[in-house]
Design an enzyme around this catalytic site. Structure first.
Site, PDB file in Angstrom:
ATOM      1  N   TRP A 157       0.803  -1.224   0.000  1.00 31.22           N
ATOM      2  CA  TRP A 157       0.000   0.000   0.000  1.00 31.22           C
ATOM      3  C   TRP A 157       0.832   1.269   0.000  1.00 31.22           C
ATOM      4  CZ3 TRP A 157       1.857   2.418   4.195  1.00 31.22           C
ATOM      5  CH2 TRP A 157       2.396   1.618   5.199  1.00 31.22           C
ATOM      6  N   ASN A 158       2.146   1.181   0.241  1.00 31.97           N
ATOM      7  CA  ASN A 158       2.867   2.432   0.518  1.00 31.97           C
ATOM      8  C   ASN A 158       3.226   3.261  -0.714  1.00 31.97           C
ATOM      9  OD1 ASN A 158       4.793   0.556  -0.185  1.00 31.97           O
ATOM     10  ND2 ASN A 158       6.304   1.256   1.296  1.00 31.97           N
ATOM     11  N   LYS A 181      -2.407  -7.874  -8.427  1.00 33.07           N
ATOM     12  CA  LYS A 181      -3.237  -7.687  -7.224  1.00 33.07           C
ATOM     13  C   LYS A 181      -2.667  -6.556  -6.359  1.00 33.07           C
ATOM     14  CE  LYS A 181      -3.281  -9.042  -3.036  1.00 33.07           C
ATOM     15  NZ  LYS A 181      -3.850  -7.871  -2.337  1.00 33.07           N
ATOM     16  N   PRO A 182      -3.401  -5.442  -6.273  1.00 37.17           N
ATOM     17  CA  PRO A 182      -2.932  -4.349  -5.402  1.00 37.17           C
ATOM     18  C   PRO A 182      -3.268  -4.644  -3.945  1.00 37.17           C
ATOM     19  CG  PRO A 182      -4.999  -3.728  -6.467  1.00 37.17           C
ATOM     20  CD  PRO A 182      -4.676  -5.120  -6.955  1.00 37.17           C
ATOM     21  N   ALA A 183      -2.692  -3.854  -3.043  1.00 34.96           N
ATOM     22  CA  ALA A 183      -2.987  -4.035  -1.612  1.00 34.96           C
ATOM     23  C   ALA A 183      -4.440  -3.687  -1.320  1.00 34.96           C
ATOM     24  CB  ALA A 183      -2.061  -3.161  -0.778  1.00 34.96           C
ATOM     25  N   GLU A 184      -4.960  -4.334  -0.314  1.00 35.86           N
ATOM     26  CA  GLU A 184      -6.366  -4.133   0.066  1.00 35.86           C
ATOM     27  C   GLU A 184      -6.668  -2.672   0.412  1.00 35.86           C
ATOM     28  OE1 GLU A 184      -7.186  -6.199   3.670  1.00 35.86           O
ATOM     29  OE2 GLU A 184      -9.276  -5.571   3.753  1.00 35.86           O
ATOM     30  N   GLY A 235       6.661  -6.319  -0.734  1.00 36.09           N
ATOM     31  CA  GLY A 235       5.960  -6.320   0.542  1.00 36.09           C
ATOM     32  C   GLY A 235       6.890  -6.793   1.642  1.00 36.09           C
ATOM     33  N   GLU A 257      10.850  -7.854  -3.642  1.00 37.05           N
ATOM     34  CA  GLU A 257      11.317  -6.576  -3.079  1.00 37.05           C
ATOM     35  C   GLU A 257      10.753  -6.514  -1.671  1.00 37.05           C
ATOM     36  OE1 GLU A 257      13.292  -4.420  -4.502  1.00 37.05           O
ATOM     37  OE2 GLU A 257      13.258  -5.008  -6.594  1.00 37.05           O
ATOM     38  N   LEU A 258      11.600  -6.755  -0.666  1.00 33.61           N
ATOM     39  CA  LEU A 258      11.068  -7.002   0.684  1.00 33.61           C
ATOM     40  C   LEU A 258      11.460  -5.912   1.683  1.00 33.61           C
ATOM     41  CD1 LEU A 258      11.792 -10.846   0.629  1.00 33.61           C
ATOM     42  CD2 LEU A 258       9.748  -9.628  -0.149  1.00 33.61           C
ATOM     43  N   CYS A 291      10.229   1.350   2.222  1.00 36.27           N
ATOM     44  CA  CYS A 291      11.144   0.233   2.495  1.00 36.27           C
ATOM     45  C   CYS A 291      12.580   0.717   2.627  1.00 36.27           C
ATOM     46  CB  CYS A 291      11.024  -0.806   1.399  1.00 36.27           C
ATOM     47  SG  CYS A 291      11.237  -0.070  -0.221  1.00 36.27           S
ATOM     48  N   GLU A 388      12.311  -3.143  11.487  1.00 38.81           N
ATOM     49  CA  GLU A 388      11.782  -2.061  10.660  1.00 38.81           C
ATOM     50  C   GLU A 388      10.585  -1.426  11.391  1.00 38.81           C
ATOM     51  OE1 GLU A 388       9.696  -3.508   7.145  1.00 38.81           O
ATOM     52  OE2 GLU A 388      10.685  -1.984   5.922  1.00 38.81           O
TER      53      GLU A 388
HETATM   54  P1  NAP Z   1       2.562  -7.205   3.267  1.00 36.03           P
HETATM   55  O1  NAP Z   1       1.733  -7.435   4.457  1.00 36.03           O
HETATM   56  O2  NAP Z   1       3.629  -8.184   2.954  1.00 36.03           O
HETATM   57  O3  NAP Z   1       1.532  -7.056   2.046  1.00 36.03           O
HETATM   58  C1  NAP Z   1       1.976  -6.821   0.736  1.00 36.03           C
HETATM   59  C2  NAP Z   1       1.001  -7.448  -0.248  1.00 36.03           C
HETATM   60  O4  NAP Z   1       0.968  -8.856  -0.028  1.00 36.03           O
HETATM   61  C3  NAP Z   1      -0.436  -6.955  -0.126  1.00 36.03           C
HETATM   62  O5  NAP Z   1      -0.998  -6.882  -1.404  1.00 36.03           O
HETATM   63  C4  NAP Z   1      -1.082  -8.073   0.687  1.00 36.03           C
HETATM   64  O6  NAP Z   1      -2.460  -8.209   0.444  1.00 36.03           O
HETATM   65  C5  NAP Z   1      -0.369  -9.273   0.146  1.00 36.03           C
HETATM   66  N1  NAP Z   1      -0.399 -10.421   1.056  1.00 36.03           N
HETATM   67  C6  NAP Z   1      -0.463 -10.425   2.415  1.00 36.03           C
HETATM   68  N2  NAP Z   1      -0.432 -11.686   2.887  1.00 36.03           N
HETATM   69  C7  NAP Z   1      -0.372 -12.497   1.801  1.00 36.03           C
HETATM   70  C8  NAP Z   1      -0.328 -13.912   1.631  1.00 36.03           C
HETATM   71  N3  NAP Z   1      -0.342 -14.748   2.680  1.00 36.03           N
HETATM   72  N4  NAP Z   1      -0.246 -14.413   0.373  1.00 36.03           N
HETATM   73  C9  NAP Z   1      -0.225 -13.576  -0.696  1.00 36.03           C
HETATM   74  N5  NAP Z   1      -0.277 -12.230  -0.592  1.00 36.03           N
HETATM   75  C10 NAP Z   1      -0.350 -11.700   0.640  1.00 36.03           C
HETATM   76  O7  NAP Z   1       3.305  -5.790   3.317  1.00 36.03           O
HETATM   77  P2  NAP Z   1       2.699  -4.358   3.588  1.00 36.03           P
HETATM   78  O8  NAP Z   1       2.452  -4.199   5.029  1.00 36.03           O
HETATM   79  O9  NAP Z   1       1.582  -4.080   2.663  1.00 36.03           O
HETATM   80  O10 NAP Z   1       3.923  -3.429   3.119  1.00 36.03           O
HETATM   81  C11 NAP Z   1       4.970  -3.070   3.955  1.00 36.03           C
HETATM   82  C12 NAP Z   1       6.198  -3.935   3.715  1.00 36.03           C
HETATM   83  O11 NAP Z   1       6.573  -3.879   2.338  1.00 36.03           O
HETATM   84  C13 NAP Z   1       7.393  -3.401   4.481  1.00 36.03           C
HETATM   85  O12 NAP Z   1       8.101  -4.477   5.049  1.00 36.03           O
HETATM   86  C14 NAP Z   1       8.229  -2.728   3.397  1.00 36.03           C
HETATM   87  O13 NAP Z   1       9.613  -2.639   3.713  1.00 36.03           O
HETATM   88  C15 NAP Z   1       7.960  -3.590   2.218  1.00 36.03           C
HETATM   89  N6  NAP Z   1       8.235  -2.863   0.970  1.00 36.03           N
HETATM   90  C16 NAP Z   1       9.341  -3.206   0.251  1.00 36.03           C
HETATM   91  C17 NAP Z   1       9.653  -2.494  -0.901  1.00 36.03           C
HETATM   92  C18 NAP Z   1      10.878  -2.822  -1.702  1.00 36.03           C
HETATM   93  O14 NAP Z   1      10.974  -2.357  -2.834  1.00 36.03           O
HETATM   94  N7  NAP Z   1      11.800  -3.618  -1.201  1.00 36.03           N
HETATM   95  C19 NAP Z   1       8.822  -1.457  -1.317  1.00 36.03           C
HETATM   96  C20 NAP Z   1       7.703  -1.141  -0.566  1.00 36.03           C
HETATM   97  C21 NAP Z   1       7.420  -1.864   0.596  1.00 36.03           C
HETATM   98  P3  NAP Z   1      -3.542  -7.557   1.433  1.00 36.03           P
HETATM   99  O15 NAP Z   1      -3.410  -6.097   1.251  1.00 36.03           O
HETATM  100  O16 NAP Z   1      -4.821  -8.083   0.942  1.00 36.03           O
HETATM  101  O17 NAP Z   1      -3.171  -8.000   2.808  1.00 36.03           O
END
Ligand code: NAP
Length: 485
Positions: A157-158, A181-184, A235, A257-258, A291, A388
């Site tokens: 979502w960020n 699939k975008p974030a919820e 994510g 990209e984590l 991130c 983080e």
């Molecule tokens: P997240 O909880 O991992 O969610 C990211 C995406 O994954 C969302 O679309 C989410 O869907 C989906 N998702 C969640 N659980 C899942 C599962 N079990 N199976 C498949 N998909 C699933 O992360 P977030 O809280 O949205 O984002 C923050 C994290 O992203 C931070 O750790 C940040 O550092 C990282 N990030 C990394 C980068 C990079 O380039 N390295 C860039 C931006 C962010 P729902 O929305 O439906 O839950």
């Protein structure tokens, strides 16, 4: 379908997104403005059946898409790029409404997204193979590059607009088709960008959007469906690890990209004013929800007081509020869970001797606004130095020795981004080479660019986005050997 989009800026009728799969149910989910709590929209909630239908469409469309000339694919990316540029303010308004970031930052994110489309519209024409000098005279050996196939993408979502462009544009340039699939919390700007892609003329099935409130079901289908040849995910490390595991049965390719835990180091030979400005950018952009956010600030003893004083003075001037209000530098956090996390990190730091130099509290009893916060006297064992935070919290750790600080900076499972400020040339080279990170900002607090390879090492990910390397992530290499010449 989309209701309650009251803002005059929200021009895009998301029902126009032609590449939504046929609905299997009439379930919906709600999207809220995190600044006001206002209900923005109620959108289709899709699951396994819709995901499978989207994969089928992408699978059918892929050979024809790949068979176009590179110039034809490029032209379509250019058209999409232009439409996004033309609608910058509208897209930015949707972004601010659903995600909360200040409108100026939202505009800059849309410009960043457009820059990726431009880059890969150009790069589409530069997919090269190679010829190899054969070890015998009767053979000719060469390598061609071909698209991987259908790509499943899942995004956070960020940076919801930037994510669409960063993932889709290199894949399309390479000749792949997409299920996205975008974030919820932030599906609306993706819907708007898909509507513009439709206007740009992408053939049916080339890009497919799946809205879902339950990412895990969609994720499992994308990972287990053999028609999907690659997963591109941005994510958390936790979910990235899970997806990688789910992909292992079919040895499916992954780009991940984590999460990060970026150190920001200020050496005693640094330009302190520049370091303060860099720290503001690296820490407080997007309310610290990036991130590559500086997560731990290390400041050498000789400049510690000067840095802390100047940094605190500037941080106190950052205004927090609704992203649509003029002059706001920091919007809300995405949700209450994010608020609870930052509060727990502060409580742990204070219990371990940390001192709050400014901020430290929520703003108001409703909403998710948090004061930009600086902590000093932080020790390396506190949670805030290890995990983080993903919020507007800057913990400062004092250090004496340059070698030790690099060791401490590297002492993490993450390896996404690091920053340091120094002027001695020898130190600059030595530290840049010693930091175990995919990206290092030297005397700058901001380094993301479509022209550069963005990505991490260690448990921060696999693969790169941006630059010519980002295209390679969507191409297979095929070796051709001709005998009997
Ligand atoms: P997240 O909880 O991992 O969610 C990211 C995406 O994954 C969302 O679309 C989410 O869907 C989906 N998702 C969640 N659980 C899942 C599962 N079990 N199976 C498949 N998909 C699933 O992360 P977030 O809280 O949205 O984002 C923050 C994290 O992203 C931070 O750790 C940040 O550092 C990282 N990030 C990394 C980068 C990079 O380039 N390295 C860039 C931006 C962010 P729902 O929305 O439906 O839950």
């Amino acid at each position: 379908m989309i209701r309650h989009l009251k803002s005059a800026h929200l021009f895009v009728d998301v029902d126009n997104v032609s590449d939504l799969p046929t609905r299997a149910s009439d379930r919906t989910f709600e999207v809220f403005n995190p600044s006001t709590g206002e209900l923005l929209a109620e959108i289709p909630d899709m699951g396994v059946e819709e995901t499978r239908a989207a994969i089928d469409k992408a699978y059918i469309a892929q050979p024809e898409w790949a068979a176009l000339t590179a110039r034809e694919r490029s032209d379509m990316l250019w058209r999409w790029h232009q439409l996004i540029v033309d609608h910058t303010d509208d897209l930015a308004a949707i972004l601010t409404a659903e995600m909360g970031k200040p409108f100026a930052e939202a505009r800059s994110e849309v410009a960043h997204a457009a820059a990726y489309l431009q880059w890969y519209a150009e790069e589409a024409n530069r997919i090269y193979g190679e010829t190899i000098s054969a070890p015998s005279t009767d053979r000719r050996m060469l390598v061609i590059k071909q698209p991987i196939g259908v790509v499943g993408t899942i995004t956070p979502w960020n940076f919801p607009a930037s994510m669409v462009a960063r993932k889709i544009s290199p894949a399309l340039a390479a000749g792949c088709t997409i299920v996205f699939k975008p974030a919820e919390q932030t599906p609306l700007v993706a819907g708007a960008m898909f509507a513009l892609a439709h206007q740009a003329g992408f053939p049916n099935g080339v890009i497919n959007l799946v809205y879902a409130s339950e990412g895990d079901a969609v994720g499992r289908e994308l990972c287990s469906n053999p028609k999907v040849r690659k997963i591109s995910f941005t994510g958390s490390t936790e979910v990235g690890r899970l997806l990688m595991r789910q992909c292992s049965d079919q040895i499916k390719k992954v780009s991940l990209e984590l999460g990060g835990n970026a150190p920001f180091i200020v050496f005693d030979d640094a330009d302190i004013d520049a370091a303060v400005d860099g720290a503001i950018q690296a820490k407080f952009r997007n309310a610290g929800q990036t991130c590559v956010s500086a997560n731990r600030l290390y400041v050498q003893s000789g400049v510690h007081e000067e840095f802390v004083d100047k940094f605190t003075k500037k941080v106190r001037q950052l205004s927090v509020g609704d992203g649509f209000d003029p002059g706001v530098a920091i919007g809300p956090l995405i949700d209450k869970r994010a608020l609870a996390k930052i509060e727990s990190h502060i409580a742990d730091a204070v219990a371990n001797g940390g001192v709050v130099r400014c901020g430290g509290n929520r703003i108001g009893s409703e909403g998710t606004f948090f004061q930009p916060t600086i902590l000093t006297e932080i020790s390396r064992d506190t949670t805030v130095a290890q995990e983080e935070t993903f919020g507007p919290l800057a913990p400062i750790i004092r250090f004496e020795d340059a070698d030790h600080v690099v060791r401490d900076a590297n002492d993490t499972i993450y390896g996404l981004a690091a920053y340091f400020y120094a002027s001695n040339l020898k130190r600059v080279w030595r530290v840049a080479e010693a930091l175990e990170y995919g990206m290092v900002g030297i005397n700058t607090g901001r380094m993301s660019s479509e022209a550069a390879p963005f990505g991490g090492i260690k448990q921060s990910g696999i693969g790169r986005e941006g630059s010519r390397h980002g295209l390679e992530d969507y191409l297979e290499m095929k070796y051709l050997c001709m005998g009997g010449i």
